[in-house]
Design an enzyme around this catalytic site. Structure first.
Site, PDB file in Angstrom:
ATOM      1  N   SER A 182       7.225   5.202  -7.173  1.00 51.24           N
ATOM      2  CA  SER A 182       8.499   4.553  -7.696  1.00 51.24           C
ATOM      3  C   SER A 182       9.562   4.971  -6.813  1.00 51.24           C
ATOM      4  CB  SER A 182       8.664   5.235  -9.108  1.00 51.24           C
ATOM      5  OG  SER A 182       8.727   6.719  -9.021  1.00 51.24           O
ATOM      6  N   HIS A 210       5.373   0.838 -13.011  1.00 55.06           N
ATOM      7  CA  HIS A 210       6.286  -0.007 -12.286  1.00 55.06           C
ATOM      8  C   HIS A 210       6.013  -1.284 -11.888  1.00 55.06           C
ATOM      9  CE1 HIS A 210       9.745   3.084 -12.232  1.00 55.06           C
ATOM     10  NE2 HIS A 210       8.735   3.802 -12.215  1.00 55.06           N
ATOM     11  N   LYS A 241       9.893   0.025 -19.578  1.00 59.19           N
ATOM     12  CA  LYS A 241      10.448  -0.472 -18.414  1.00 59.19           C
ATOM     13  C   LYS A 241      10.375  -1.958 -18.488  1.00 59.19           C
ATOM     14  CE  LYS A 241       8.965   3.314 -15.186  1.00 59.19           C
ATOM     15  NZ  LYS A 241       8.951   4.322 -16.087  1.00 59.19           N
TER      16      LYS A 241
END
Length: 392
Positions: A182, A210, A241
């Site tokens: 990340s 992610h 996310k």
């Protein structure tokens, strides 16, 4: 006694402040979206994990509101006592089908998912071989296990092979990696990892927080992008996310792995399950991800546009194609000044420096969203140019 402890805390906080490492939370008014209000000012938001722009999507909001009427506010318990609803089971089925695994299990966060896997599955006879840049939740989860712990240099397959060899006496070996790192936006070399795992008889674990929902042709994450679907044994990830941006996490894996987690994984057994509104919203987010690739295409276009424009202006970027785009400045104080100037220019970003990243590698991590328009991306680049000039 607290007087002495209070003095200790004050000293610790003063040291953090002196080192320039104090984290200050900036309040925002209203929902998470491409343009937000902070400190009474409207600014463009380029530091959220809202990759697909779904955090304020009206279809997800409507599903969450309906769920409050249909399913209530919360379960008030853990699932094996009285905390499972049909929609929780449906989300697990949908998630496993989406990722191509046999089963899935929900957690209150991906931090909890990573905290509940290793202690349950691996013991002193086993070896966990982890990338040095893995997320803190993976590191903490591994610490809870009695298994032998080994690290390999970030994405270094030669070093990984050496660690596999050094753990040849272990009962089971598992290679553990983030799908996307990340702080850098780098994608793990999963094909090579899976090749090594098969050569040495190891399991493969990927935290795809992610990537799930937007990486790969169908949004199934880094295993899809790297062509190793079916070769990854354990997936973890988050709903906080790209998949709506609320909260919650999961483990998706072989059926027997999930079955054992249901019996022994402490964060699952001793934490309340996901709130009904979040489950309903996440199911709708999966519908949107599976139903169209338009948001993924827009996100890729925004990331490419930003990279092209920033490179043309002479900024140093870490290479890649992920919507995490680190803009490198090196010096921590300079990076902080750039971030402050960016906010004055109407763009909300965050500076990262040691110990979050290595010394001398301070950066502003820009995160693109499908919710950004091309004009907003251009405004972000213009703000970088203005901020650079202001601190020169």
């Amino acid at each position: 006694m607290y007087t002495t402890f209070k003095d200790h805390l004050a000293d610790e906080l003063a040291e953090i402040e002196k080192a320039g490492l104090t984290k200050r939370e900036r309040g925002i008014a209203g929902p998470q979206q491409a343009e937000i209000t902070t400190g009474g000012t409207r600014v463009l938001n380029f530091c959220a994990n809202n990759y697909l722009g779904l955090a304020d999507d009206p279809r997800i909001l409507a599903a969450a509101k309906r769920a409050l009427d249909d399913w209530g506010y919360g379960l008030a318990s853990v699932r094996f006592i009285c905390g499972t609803q049909d929609q929780h089971l449906e989300l697990e089925r949908r998630l496993a089908a989406f990722l191509g695994t046999e089963d899935a299990i929900l957690y209150s966060s991906c931090f909890d998912a990573n905290g509940g896997v290793f202690e349950t599955l691996f013991s002193a006879e086993d070896a966990i071989i982890s990338d040095e840049l893995n997320h803190a939740s993976i590191i903490d989860g591994i610490r809870l296990s009695k298994a032998r712990r080994l690290r390999y240099r970030n994405r270094d397959m030669s070093d990984l092979e050496e660690q596999l060899k050094s753990a040849s006496d272990a009962r089971f070996r598992v290679i553990v990696t983030d799908g996307v790192f990340s702080m850098d936006g780098y994608i793990a070399p999963l094909q090579k990892i899976c090749d090594l795992a098969e050569r040495y008889g190891a399991l493969v674990f990927v935290d795809d927080s992610h990537a799930v929902g937007f990486v790969g042709e169908n949004g199934r994450g880094t295993p899809e992008l790297c062509g190793v679907e079916g070769r990854v044994d354990i997936y973890t990830g988050t709903f906080g996310k790209a998949l709506g941006g609320a909260s919650g996490g999961y483990v998706a894996a072989h059926r027997d792995i999930v079955a054992l987690l249901r019996q022994r994984s402490r964060p699952y057994l001793f934490s309340n399950t996901l709130a009904p509104s979040i489950v309903a919203g996440t199911l709708t987010a999966l519908d949107l991800v599976e139903g169209s690739g338009a948001l993924r295409a827009r996100l890729r276009a925004n990331a490419a546009l930003f990279r092209d424009l920033m490179a043309a202006e002479g900024f140093e970027l870490l290479p890649g194609e992920h919507p995490i785009v680190p803009v490198m400045f090196g010096d921590a104080a300079l990076t902080a000044r750039i971030a402050d100037e960016m906010q004055r220019e109407g763009v909300y970003v965050t500076a990262f420096s040691f110990p979050v990243v290595p010394r001398g590698r301070a950066r502003i991590r820009v995160q693109l969203s499908a919710a950004h328009t091309p004009e907003q991306v251009e405004r972000c680049v213009a703000a970088f140019v203005a901020a650079r000039a202001a601190v020169s």
